[in-house]
Design an enzyme around this catalytic site. Structure first.
Site, PDB file in Angstrom:
ATOM      1  N   ASP A  37       0.712  -1.135   0.050  1.00  0.00           N
ATOM      2  CA  ASP A  37       0.290  -0.487   0.055  1.00  0.00           C
ATOM      3  C   ASP A  37       0.514   0.731  -0.035  1.00  0.00           C
ATOM      4  O   ASP A  37       2.027   1.087   0.301  1.00  0.00           O
ATOM      5  CB  ASP A  37      -0.904  -0.287   0.764  1.00  0.00           C
ATOM      6  N   VAL A  64       1.727   1.406  -6.668  1.00  0.00           N
ATOM      7  CA  VAL A  64       1.394   1.172  -7.483  1.00  0.00           C
ATOM      8  C   VAL A  64       1.075   1.678  -8.899  1.00  0.00           C
ATOM      9  O   VAL A  64       1.745   1.102 -10.524  1.00  0.00           O
ATOM     10  CB  VAL A  64       0.334   0.299  -7.760  1.00  0.00           C
ATOM     11  N   TYR A 157     -12.683   7.409 -13.479  1.00  0.00           N
ATOM     12  CA  TYR A 157     -12.977   6.076 -13.198  1.00  0.00           C
ATOM     13  C   TYR A 157     -13.889   5.161 -13.579  1.00  0.00           C
ATOM     14  O   TYR A 157     -13.668   3.665 -14.091  1.00  0.00           O
ATOM     15  CB  TYR A 157     -14.659   6.480 -10.436  1.00  0.00           C
TER      16      TYR A 157
HETATM   17  N1  LIG Z   1     -15.097   0.693  -1.865  1.00  0.00           N
HETATM   18  C1  LIG Z   1     -16.581   0.790  -2.699  1.00  0.00           C
HETATM   19  O1  LIG Z   1     -17.887   1.021  -2.837  1.00  0.00           O
HETATM   20  C2  LIG Z   1     -15.964  -0.516  -4.310  1.00  0.00           C
HETATM   21  C3  LIG Z   1     -16.577  -0.187  -4.840  1.00  0.00           C
HETATM   22  C4  LIG Z   1     -16.430  -0.703  -6.806  1.00  0.00           C
HETATM   23  C5  LIG Z   1     -14.846  -1.072  -6.547  1.00  0.00           C
HETATM   24  N2  LIG Z   1     -13.967  -0.620  -5.206  1.00  0.00           N
HETATM   25  C6  LIG Z   1     -12.702  -0.781  -5.649  1.00  0.00           C
HETATM   26  O2  LIG Z   1     -11.879  -1.448  -4.533  1.00  0.00           O
HETATM   27  C7  LIG Z   1     -10.910  -1.110  -4.844  1.00  0.00           C
HETATM   28  C8  LIG Z   1     -10.276  -1.215  -2.930  1.00  0.00           C
HETATM   29  O3  LIG Z   1     -10.674   0.682  -2.874  1.00  0.00           O
HETATM   30  P1  LIG Z   1     -11.344   0.599  -1.440  1.00  0.00           P
HETATM   31  O4  LIG Z   1     -13.057   0.669  -1.806  1.00  0.00           O
HETATM   32  O5  LIG Z   1     -11.353  -0.314  -0.356  1.00  0.00           O
HETATM   33  O6  LIG Z   1     -10.775   1.858  -1.299  1.00  0.00           O
HETATM   34  P2  LIG Z   1      -9.792   2.192   0.448  1.00  0.00           P
HETATM   35  O7  LIG Z   1      -9.550   3.730  -0.475  1.00  0.00           O
HETATM   36  O8  LIG Z   1      -9.739   2.051   1.638  1.00  0.00           O
HETATM   37  O9  LIG Z   1      -8.194   1.256  -0.046  1.00  0.00           O
HETATM   38  C9  LIG Z   1      -7.766   1.391  -1.418  1.00  0.00           C
HETATM   39  C10 LIG Z   1      -6.340   1.369  -1.092  1.00  0.00           C
HETATM   40  O10 LIG Z   1      -5.234   1.552  -1.984  1.00  0.00           O
HETATM   41  C11 LIG Z   1      -4.544   1.668  -1.535  1.00  0.00           C
HETATM   42  N3  LIG Z   1      -3.965   2.670  -2.542  1.00  0.00           N
HETATM   43  C12 LIG Z   1      -4.272   3.899  -2.697  1.00  0.00           C
HETATM   44  N4  LIG Z   1      -3.372   4.667  -3.684  1.00  0.00           N
HETATM   45  C13 LIG Z   1      -2.829   3.410  -4.011  1.00  0.00           C
HETATM   46  C14 LIG Z   1      -1.442   4.004  -4.864  1.00  0.00           C
HETATM   47  N5  LIG Z   1      -0.783   4.392  -5.443  1.00  0.00           N
HETATM   48  N6  LIG Z   1      -0.696   2.217  -4.269  1.00  0.00           N
HETATM   49  C15 LIG Z   1      -0.518   0.869  -3.879  1.00  0.00           C
HETATM   50  N7  LIG Z   1      -1.812   1.578  -2.559  1.00  0.00           N
HETATM   51  C16 LIG Z   1      -2.737   3.233  -3.043  1.00  0.00           C
HETATM   52  C17 LIG Z   1      -4.810   3.380  -0.334  1.00  0.00           C
HETATM   53  O11 LIG Z   1      -4.460   3.393   0.169  1.00  0.00           O
HETATM   54  C18 LIG Z   1      -6.419   2.491   0.467  1.00  0.00           C
HETATM   55  O12 LIG Z   1      -5.441   1.361   1.302  1.00  0.00           O
HETATM   56  C19 LIG Z   1     -10.653   0.034  -5.628  1.00  0.00           C
HETATM   57  O13 LIG Z   1      -9.450  -0.752  -6.452  1.00  0.00           O
HETATM   58  C20 LIG Z   1     -12.271   0.612  -5.867  1.00  0.00           C
HETATM   59  O14 LIG Z   1     -11.575   1.567  -6.360  1.00  0.00           O
HETATM   60  C21 LIG Z   1     -14.758   0.198  -4.362  1.00  0.00           C
END
Ligand SMILES: NC(=O)c1ccc[n+]([C@@H]2O[C@H](COP(=O)([O-])OP(=O)(O)OC[C@H]3O[C@@H](n4cnc5c(N)ncnc54)[C@H](O)[C@@H]3O)[C@@H](O)[C@H]2O)c1
Length: 300
Positions: A37, A64, A157
């Site tokens: 992360d 990443v 997005y």
């Molecule tokens: N929460 C939702 O409702 C939802 C819905 C659809 C898709 N998603 C997808 O799920 C995945 C996880 O998101 P989440 O909802 O758990 O949000 P979150 O913000 O809780 O977690 C995302 C994580 O990614 C990390 N991150 C951000 N930029 C980064 C980088 N450049 N390098 C490495 N790590 C990085 C953040 O620090 C965080 O820990 C994402 O791809 C998001 O688009 C989430």
């Protein structure tokens, strides 16, 4: 893949939300876990939490969107555990806004994490998996936003998540064609209770211009008619599915080798999918009539 014990899982975006949910489930399965992360403190906390459950875990501070960072992640994984069996390309951010007003830094930041993060992941890890020649599984995190009609003010997005669906479908076809032992899934969460609405917390300095303001603040400022919606929308996530449940679904889906992994199966989500596909097929039929008409006019 049916058995996970003592195998190695790499999870990006593992310090919070869905990534942490997946990592927790990997730990419960007795896997060795590599947490990656960009958010240092949460990453350390996640590492401590998993270590206290008695499993072998390392954490690697990684952006990443940078190929060199993913190369280091792979090296540290192999140095620590010798192999890698599950790769969850999960890190992601949201950059809401009006498509033609979002600036290049917004595009570069969000596509860098959501799309390039996955591109780097597969470019670096797949050759290692092929060399190992044992059963592996890759889970790329897209979203229902990658399958439904594009949302009005979540364009970047939507672009990134549709791209992840295409990338994952293509990846699966290619690995099947070449008879590699690597399966692929694409995770399509609906609304999960995470910090995604606060993605700007991890926006690196290099993507903050001198007049930087978080994406959502610009929407509120420029479109007062959207202000209320912009205030209300993030609250939706408070009522979302738990990230731990998503972790459970992901592992059950890997076990059954299911490609599209949903986290919500309620009727409104199904209607949403149907609406998009109906629109695609309706246009198909309409254009078929137009082509028929053009052909008959030509032959007159
Ligand atoms: N929460 C939702 O409702 C939802 C819905 C659809 C898709 N998603 C997808 O799920 C995945 C996880 O998101 P989440 O909802 O758990 O949000 P979150 O913000 O809780 O977690 C995302 C994580 O990614 C990390 N991150 C951000 N930029 C980064 C980088 N450049 N390098 C490495 N790590 C990085 C953040 O620090 C965080 O820990 C994402 O791809 C998001 O688009 C989430």
């Amino acid at each position: 893949m049916k058995e996970f014990k003592d195998k190695v899982a790499v999870v990006t975006g593992a310090a919070s939300g869905i990534g942490l949910g997946i990592a927790r489930r990997a730990a419960k399965e007795g896997m060795k876990v590599v947490l990656c992360d960009i958010e240092k403190d949460s990453l350390n906390q996640a590492e401590q939490e998993l270590k206290s459950s008695g499993i072998e875990v390392i954490s690697v501070l990684t952006d990443v969107s940078k190929a060199e960072n993913i190369e280091i992640l792979a090296k540290k994984t192999i140095d620590a555990f010798g192999e890698v069996h599950i790769l969850c390309n999960n890190a992601g951010v949201a950059a809401p806004g009006i498509l033609w007003e979002l600036n290049l830094s917004d595009w570069n930041w969000a596509l860098g994490v959501n799309l390039w993060g996955i591109i780097h992941g597969i470019r670096v890890f797949i050759p290692i998996m092929i060399e190992q020649d044992n059963e592996c599984h890759i889970v790329n995190t897209s979203s229902m936003a990658g399958l439904l009609l594009g949302e009005a003010w979540n364009g970047i997005y939507t672009v990134s998540k549709h791209a992840v669906i295409g990338l994952s479908e293509s990846l699966r076809s290619c690995l099947t064609l070449l008879r590699k032992k690597i399966n692929v899934s694409v995770l399509c969460p609906g609304i999960v209770n995470t910090k995604i609405a606060n993605s700007e917390r991890n926006r690196p300095e290099e993507f903050c211009d001198s007049d930087y303001e978080p994406c959502i603040d610009r929407v509120k400022k420029n479109y007062p008619e959207l202000e209320k919606l912009a205030e209300e929308l993030p609250k939706l996530w408070d009522y979302g599915t738990s990230a731990d449940q998503v972790g459970d679904v992901v592992f059950e889906a890997i076990r059954k080798n299911i490609f599209y992994i949903y986290t919500e199966t309620g009727p409104s989500w199904k209607r949403g999918l149907q609406t998009r596909f109906d629109g695609i097929m309706d246009a198909f039929d309409q254009i078929k009539l137009i082509l028929k008409d053009l052909k008959s006019k030509k032959s007159q």
